[in-house]
Design a protein around this motif. Sequence first.
Motif: not given
Lengths: 52, 544
Positions: B10-12, B18-22, B46-49, B162-166
């Motif tokens: 969950r933490d990861a 947050f990394v995506a948001i950054l 995407f990061g926020v969602l 998720l990363g792949y679909n982004l």
Amino acid sequence: MTHDFFVMLSKSWGLFYLIFLFGIAVAYALWPANKEKFDRAAKSIFHDQDEK
Amino acid sequence: MTFDFSPAERDAAIGTSFVAILIGVVMMVSSQSAAFTTHGAMFFAFGVLAFFGFAKDYNKPQAQPYSRDVYYDTPIKLGILLSIAWAIFGFFIGDWVAWLLAYPDLTFDAAWSSFGRIRPAHTTAVIFGFGGNALMATSFHVVQRTCRTSLPGRYGPIFILLGYNLFCLLAVTGYFLGVTQSKEYAEPEWYADILLTVVWVGYFFVFLNTLARREEKHIYVANWYYIAFIVVVALLHIVNNLAVPVSFGDTKSYSAFSGVQDAMTQWWYGHNAVAFFLTAGFLGMMYYYLPKAAGRPIFSYRMSIISFWGITFMYMWAGSHHLHYTALPHWVQTLGMTFSIVLLVPSWASAGNALLTLNGAWDKVRDNATLRFMMVAAVFYGLSTFEGSFLAIRPVNSLSHYTDWTIGHVHSGALGWVAFITFGAIYSVVPQLWKRERMYSPALVEVHFWLALAGTVIYVFAMWNSGIIQGLMWRTYSENGTLTYSFIESLEAMHPYYIARAVGGLLFLMGGLVCAYNVWKTISSSKIVGRVSTSPDGVLEGAA
């Protein structure tokens, strides 16, 4: 490392290395001792239900 | 759909959100172009969602703690649903492109909807969106079942999907905005390529880690094909996309290669994308789901091994057949042509192996549309690999190159083989994953089968006709040695075939919609079985 060197390499050793790999693959596939393992593997997919 | 992560996962998950948001913020701040800002905003959103999606269950107790004995099916379900969504979008855009070629006014005077932009949107949506998500989902399904162990962790596979679909979203929206590096099937620009590299390396580790935990000594052959798919696509993607961005705030980059080296690298990539993305992975699918649905082990396990190594080693050399009659050295063209012809042997060995597996189960092929999807896939695999070897012969290529014959060939493979085996796998796996006895409506599977088959046959025949007519018109000379037909005349001759092709595509799209409806109704129906029942010969009864 000239163009000619690479052409020579791919035209001669390239051929031998592919034949060599082909030989290994065929020997592995047809090795009599492997038959039982392969037969078991082919049937293994019928025993994998959702619960183990 | 709950992810059921462990506290550390969950933490990861929150951390990577947050990394995506950054990344999104950095992109937007440093941006020098509107398209780059838009993509920064997409990373951010995407990061926020993802953050809200993961935070929702942050304090919930874990329902089922991780154990090797419990399969983790959430990424498979997610991948299948994403695959179907991309299929509908990709088929729709594809059919639009088809109508656009028959009626050029269908761009509606907008830049984003011009042929050069929606065509890669179609190819990316169907190959990477539909095909890629289905490959990831089925690979997670097959590797867990055949290795009798769970995926190594729960966040890894979700992150990959998720990363792949982004990546797919950045790619497709980029084309609409005019962002492309103009390499076929590798159009996305440098920042999307970096994202895909990270995701793909993660995929590689998750898959290998699952194999390492296996409780079955021998690795079933389907997994070999999935490994080849993952390893080679990583290699191709990294090498072909080596590029230098003009600035870290701009979409544009320049390739590390130039001229004929660039062309050769691109088609080494391009043809191996066909070989390892659109063939090896889907062969993995076929070697698991087809024998499973037929209730018979693969006809010759030995032949599957020999054809595996044949396909793996020979495809690598075939790419130069895309560059016949170009500045590429003649011997390199001949090399590609030769390997393409020899490739027919392992290709037909695989297709033959699949069809011979069905000997003794033809009654099931007749009664069961799911298995029939896979049977037709094997037939089209045999047909399109024969056609591919034939088209790679240089004098044949002089007639076919730049014509619709190539488009027909690609779709005989992509619709007849790739999409058919995928739909077969989807109809096999959906009732099993959602614990339903069978699909909501076997009759609709039947309807989908005939729509898809009719669509494919109409498409392929239309393109064979138009391609060969085009090729002949372009090489017909008059008595005076001048060309008999102008280009426009050949274009006019194509018109009826372009309409036929668009109708074929429409049937295929309708089939996809029927599939989506059937899957939706299967999932939302309340009939849950405690355990997927199997008949004595191991056929999933729900697969009808």
